[in-house]
Every structure is written in structure tokens, then in C-alpha cells.
Design a protein around this motif. Structure first.
Motif, PDB file in Angstrom:
ATOM      1  N   GLY A  64      42.857  21.295  46.259  1.00 45.40           N
ATOM      2  CA  GLY A  64      42.449  22.575  46.385  1.00 45.40           C
ATOM      3  C   GLY A  64      43.136  23.717  45.833  1.00 45.40           C
ATOM      4  O   GLY A  64      42.825  24.720  45.982  1.00 45.40           O
ATOM      5  N   LYS A  65      44.364  23.341  45.293  1.00 37.78           N
ATOM      6  CA  LYS A  65      45.334  24.318  44.643  1.00 37.78           C
ATOM      7  C   LYS A  65      44.623  25.369  43.757  1.00 37.78           C
ATOM      8  O   LYS A  65      44.685  26.361  43.890  1.00 37.78           O
ATOM      9  CB  LYS A  65      46.516  23.684  44.282  1.00 37.78           C
ATOM     10  N   SER A  66      44.023  24.752  42.595  1.00 37.65           N
ATOM     11  CA  SER A  66      43.470  25.325  41.633  1.00 37.65           C
ATOM     12  C   SER A  66      42.263  26.197  42.048  1.00 37.65           C
ATOM     13  O   SER A  66      42.301  27.497  41.807  1.00 37.65           O
ATOM     14  CB  SER A  66      42.976  24.716  40.460  1.00 37.65           C
ATOM     15  N   THR A  67      41.510  25.792  42.885  1.00 40.96           N
ATOM     16  CA  THR A  67      40.215  26.466  43.405  1.00 40.96           C
ATOM     17  C   THR A  67      41.017  27.552  44.205  1.00 40.96           C
ATOM     18  O   THR A  67      40.348  28.930  44.077  1.00 40.96           O
ATOM     19  CB  THR A  67      39.625  25.518  44.129  1.00 40.96           C
ATOM     20  N   ASP A 201      36.414  23.008  56.288  1.00 29.13           N
ATOM     21  CA  ASP A 201      34.984  22.693  56.474  1.00 29.13           C
ATOM     22  C   ASP A 201      34.926  21.203  56.987  1.00 29.13           C
ATOM     23  O   ASP A 201      34.052  20.578  57.677  1.00 29.13           O
ATOM     24  CB  ASP A 201      34.102  22.920  55.387  1.00 29.13           C
ATOM     25  N   ALA A 237      38.777  27.078  50.277  1.00 26.58           N
ATOM     26  CA  ALA A 237      38.738  27.449  48.935  1.00 26.58           C
ATOM     27  C   ALA A 237      37.494  27.525  48.138  1.00 26.58           C
ATOM     28  O   ALA A 237      37.304  28.496  47.378  1.00 26.58           O
ATOM     29  CB  ALA A 237      39.794  26.719  48.019  1.00 26.58           C
TER      30      ALA A 237
HETATM   31  N1  LIG Z   1      35.009  20.248  50.819  1.00 27.92           N
HETATM   32  C1  LIG Z   1      35.859  21.396  50.172  1.00 27.92           C
HETATM   33  N2  LIG Z   1      36.101  20.977  48.842  1.00 27.92           N
HETATM   34  C2  LIG Z   1      36.980  21.788  48.299  1.00 27.92           C
HETATM   35  C3  LIG Z   1      37.582  22.886  48.926  1.00 27.92           C
HETATM   36  N3  LIG Z   1      38.286  23.414  47.921  1.00 27.92           N
HETATM   37  C4  LIG Z   1      38.378  22.711  46.891  1.00 27.92           C
HETATM   38  N4  LIG Z   1      37.424  21.881  47.169  1.00 27.92           N
HETATM   39  C5  LIG Z   1      37.149  20.642  46.118  1.00 27.92           C
HETATM   40  O1  LIG Z   1      38.277  19.838  45.928  1.00 27.92           O
HETATM   41  C6  LIG Z   1      38.457  19.467  44.497  1.00 27.92           C
HETATM   42  C7  LIG Z   1      39.797  19.544  44.014  1.00 27.92           C
HETATM   43  O2  LIG Z   1      39.983  20.607  43.929  1.00 27.92           O
HETATM   44  P1  LIG Z   1      41.180  21.640  42.866  1.00 27.92           P
HETATM   45  O3  LIG Z   1      41.086  22.932  43.157  1.00 27.92           O
HETATM   46  O4  LIG Z   1      41.027  20.943  41.432  1.00 27.92           O
HETATM   47  O5  LIG Z   1      42.473  20.873  43.572  1.00 27.92           O
HETATM   48  P2  LIG Z   1      43.920  20.700  43.021  1.00 27.92           P
HETATM   49  O6  LIG Z   1      44.626  20.629  44.155  1.00 27.92           O
HETATM   50  O7  LIG Z   1      44.205  21.991  41.970  1.00 27.92           O
HETATM   51  O8  LIG Z   1      43.794  19.577  42.116  1.00 27.92           O
HETATM   52  P3  LIG Z   1      45.021  18.844  40.932  1.00 27.92           P
HETATM   53  O9  LIG Z   1      45.555  20.202  40.452  1.00 27.92           O
HETATM   54  O10 LIG Z   1      44.393  17.818  40.400  1.00 27.92           O
HETATM   55  O11 LIG Z   1      46.350  18.082  42.067  1.00 27.92           O
HETATM   56  C8  LIG Z   1      37.319  19.908  43.771  1.00 27.92           C
HETATM   57  O12 LIG Z   1      36.366  19.416  43.729  1.00 27.92           O
HETATM   58  C9  LIG Z   1      37.133  21.040  44.693  1.00 27.92           C
HETATM   59  O13 LIG Z   1      35.661  21.999  44.743  1.00 27.92           O
HETATM   60  C10 LIG Z   1      37.056  23.228  50.353  1.00 27.92           C
HETATM   61  O14 LIG Z   1      37.671  24.253  50.959  1.00 27.92           O
HETATM   62  N5  LIG Z   1      36.353  22.379  50.925  1.00 27.92           N
END
Ligand SMILES: Nc1nc2c(ncn2[C@@H]2O[C@H](COP(=O)(O)OP(=O)(O)OP(=O)(O)O)[C@@H](O)[C@H]2O)c(=O)[nH]1
Ligand SMILES: [Mg+2]
Length: 323
Positions: A64-67, A201, A237
């Protein structure tokens, strides 16, 4: 652009330090291509840079880093702070902003002149990913951004090395089941300045956060005189919950550095040491490829026939290259 390299250099440096996005983007593209012609520009930019806070965000794939970054950008924009984001994408087959735009759903911030987003692909950087990221950060630090965020997936040494360019490291974890918790490396407590359990969550989130707090408390007892003890922040996030708390902890971290100049200096010195070593390794590697290869050609035969050993040949090349 003129044909005079000196005035080209001055014009580029002036444009980047004035915050002209196109000039910054163009330079980062050249860095991404491995164009060593940018070095004189980077040298000049370094001397003018270092105003903004460089914050690294790392963690496992999909944590969820990008989010979370998207949310933090929103939070800081409300406070009037400008933000640049550099996403280092080790696996993407694409270059440019397309992938990131997709992932970050940066629709939220597109068109906002106070936000700059760039992804950098690792393709073609062979082993030099962290060095290239350091170069791109040199560009972003010379621009007038208040905050510079850098995202990497925390998987390999290269990505961990990218984090050594950051003044503060935010390490994301996701809720772990019992077995994963047992397998978690104790060493992770040394990597982050601020820990985040995202997706709070999830039912395993609180247990994961407590486990991290226990590990951090243990390392705190070993290093009790440290002025900063990394906190564990719970976030969602996806909804934005906990983002204000995280931003507050980041501010508190920088306030602690400001109140402890010896700590800030030690951290800075470590960054400089790392940066110089990385550039040195890059230059040695270049010389090795361009100079050692022709010198080596005539020395291969005696090793093939086992009249000489490869260690002796390496010694001879070293001596000839640095004579
Ligand atoms: N249930 C839940 N899902 C989340 C949360 N934050 C992010 N996500 C979901 O997790 C998934 C990955 O989120 P990204 O933000 O793309 O994660 P990332 O770490 O940037 O991914 P990479 O860059 O591919 O390593 C997405 O489908 C988000 O919607 C959260 O707090 N709760
Ligand atoms: Mg991401």
C-alpha cells in the motif's frame, strides 16, 4: 539550447533550481538512460541543493506504499507544502510516468503544479539502480520542493540502498499471520525511522503492530541513549485513516533531528559516505569495462592453458590500470 556546453550547463542549472518541471523531467530521463554527460550538471546542482526533506517509503510488494503516498501528498498539499514523488520500480517493463499514474491513481493530483511525480525504471541500470536514484534525488533536491518522497519495493539490496539516500525512512508492513511473525527478521527494526502497519482494517493488524513495538522496545533497551525511538503507526491508506498521525510522526522525527544536531550530522555524514562510495563504484565499474577488457584479451590464453592463474591476472590488471 546553444552549442556552448558552459552556457547549456548554466541554463539547465538555472531552470532546475527555479523549479521548472520540464527541465527536471528531462534530466531525470537522461539519468535513466545512463547518460554520463549529466555529471557536470549534477555536480552544480548538488552544491545548490538540499533544502527539502527526502523521505523514503519502502515495504513489501502491494503493502500500500503508493496509496499511502497519494494520501500523504494530499495531506501536505492542504498544509501548502509542495511535494515531489520518485517511484523506483524494479519490476515494471515500462518507463516514464504511465505505470505510476495508473498505480497511484494520481488523478487526485494531476494538474496541481505543487506536485511532481516521476517513476524510474530499473531497466538498463544494471546494478546502478541506487546510484541512478541518488542522481535523480540530486535533481529533485535542487528544485524548490518542500518534501521529496522516494518509493521502493523493499526486496533486494539495491532497493535497500536507495533508502540510504533518504533523511527519514518509513517502513511499511502489512498484517502478518502467526507464522509470518515468527519468520520476520529482527533486523528490520534497524532499517526504519518510522514503522507503519498499513491495512489496519485487517484482523491481524493489531497483533502485528504490537509485535513490532515489542521488537523496537527490545532494541531500545540495547540502545537506550538514542534520542529517537521509532514509533509504529497504524494506517488504512485506502480510506486515509492514520495519515495525519503518520505525517505528525514524520514532523516529530525532523524536529528531533533539529534538536540533536550531532544526530543529524551523523545521519548526514552516513549519507555522504554512502553516496561517494556508490559513485566511486560506478566509476570503477565503467573503467573496468572500458579499460580492463582490452588489457585482458591477451591474458586469457595463459589462464586457459593453466600457465597462469586468474588471481595473478587480476593483480596485473589492477597494477596497470592504476599505475
Ligand atoms: N484493505 C486495504 N487495502 C489497501 C489499503 N491500502 C492499500 N490497499 C490496497 O492494496 C493494493 C496495493 O496498493 P499499492 O498502493 O499499489 O501498494 P504498493 O505497496 O505501492 O505496491 P507495489 O508498488 O506494487 O509494491 C491496492 O489494491 C490498494 O487498494 C488498506 O489500508 N486496506
Ligand atoms: Mg507502488
Amino acid at each position: 539550447m546553444t552549442n556552448d556546453p558552459e552556457s547549456d550547463l548554466a541554463a539547465t542549472v538555472a531552470a532546475v533550481t527555479a523549479g521548472q518541471i520540464r527541465a527536471g523531467t528531462r534530466l531525470i530521463s537522461r539519468i535513466e538512460r545512463g547518460d554520463d554527460g549529466v555529471t557536470p550538471i549534477l555536480r552544480a546542482l548538488f552544491l545548490r541543493g538540499g533544502h527539502g526533506r527526502v523521505i523514503g517509503v519502502t515495504g513489501p510488494p502491494g503493502a500500500g506504499k503508493s496509496t499511502l503516498i497519494n494520501r500523504m501528498v494530499g495531506h501536505w498539499r492542504k498544509q501548502g507544502r509542495s511535494v515531489a514523488v520518485l517511484a523506483i520500480d524494479p519490476s515494471s517493463p515500462f518507463t516514464g510516468g504511465a505505470v505510476l499514474g495508473d498505480r497511484l491513481r494520481m488523478g487526485d493530483h494531476s494538474g496541481d503544479p505543487g506536485v511532481f511525480i516521476r517513476s524510474m525504471a530499473s531497466r538498463g541500470q544494471l546494478g546502478g539502480l541506487a546510484k541512478a536514484a541518488g542522481d535523480a534525488l540530486t535533481v529533485l533536491e535542487a528544485m524548490p520542493w518542500d518534501v521529496v518522497l522516494v518509493e521502493t519495493v523493499g526486496v533486494g539490496q539495491n532497493e535497500t540502498d536507495v533508502m540510504r539516500h533518504a533523511a527519514a525512512v518509513v517502513l511499511l508492513q502489512t498484517p502478518m499471520g502467526g507464522d509470518d511473525i515468527q519468520a520476520a527478521k529482527a533486523g528490520i527494526t534497524e532499517i526504519g525511522d518510522i514503522f507503519v502497519v498499513n491495512k489496519s482494517d485487517h484482523p491481524d493488524a493489531e497483533r502485528t503492530a504490537r509485535y513490532l513495538e515489542d521488537m523496537l522496545a527490545l532494541s531500545q533497551r540495547l540502545h537506550g541513549d538514542r534520542p529517537w525511538h521509532p514509533p509504529v503507526v497504524r494506517t488504512r491508506a485506502a480510506s486515509g485513516a492514520g495519515v495525519e498521525d503518520l505525517a505528525a510522526q514524520i514532523d516529530r522525527y525532523f524536529a528531533t533531528l533539529a534538536a540533536h544536531p550531532e544526530l543529524a550530522r551523523a545521519r548526514m555524514a552516513e549519507r555522504v559516505r554512502h553516496r561517494v562510495t556508490e559513485i566511486l563504484r560506478h566509476q570503477l565499474d565503467r573503467r573496468l569495462k572500458s579499460e580492463a577488457s582490452p588489457l585482458l584479451d591477451p591474458l586469457i590464453e595463459p589462464v586457459l592453458s593453466r600457465q597462469r592463474d586468474p588471481y595473478a591476472v587480476a593483480e596485473e590488471l589492477l597494477a596497470r590500470m592504476f599505475a
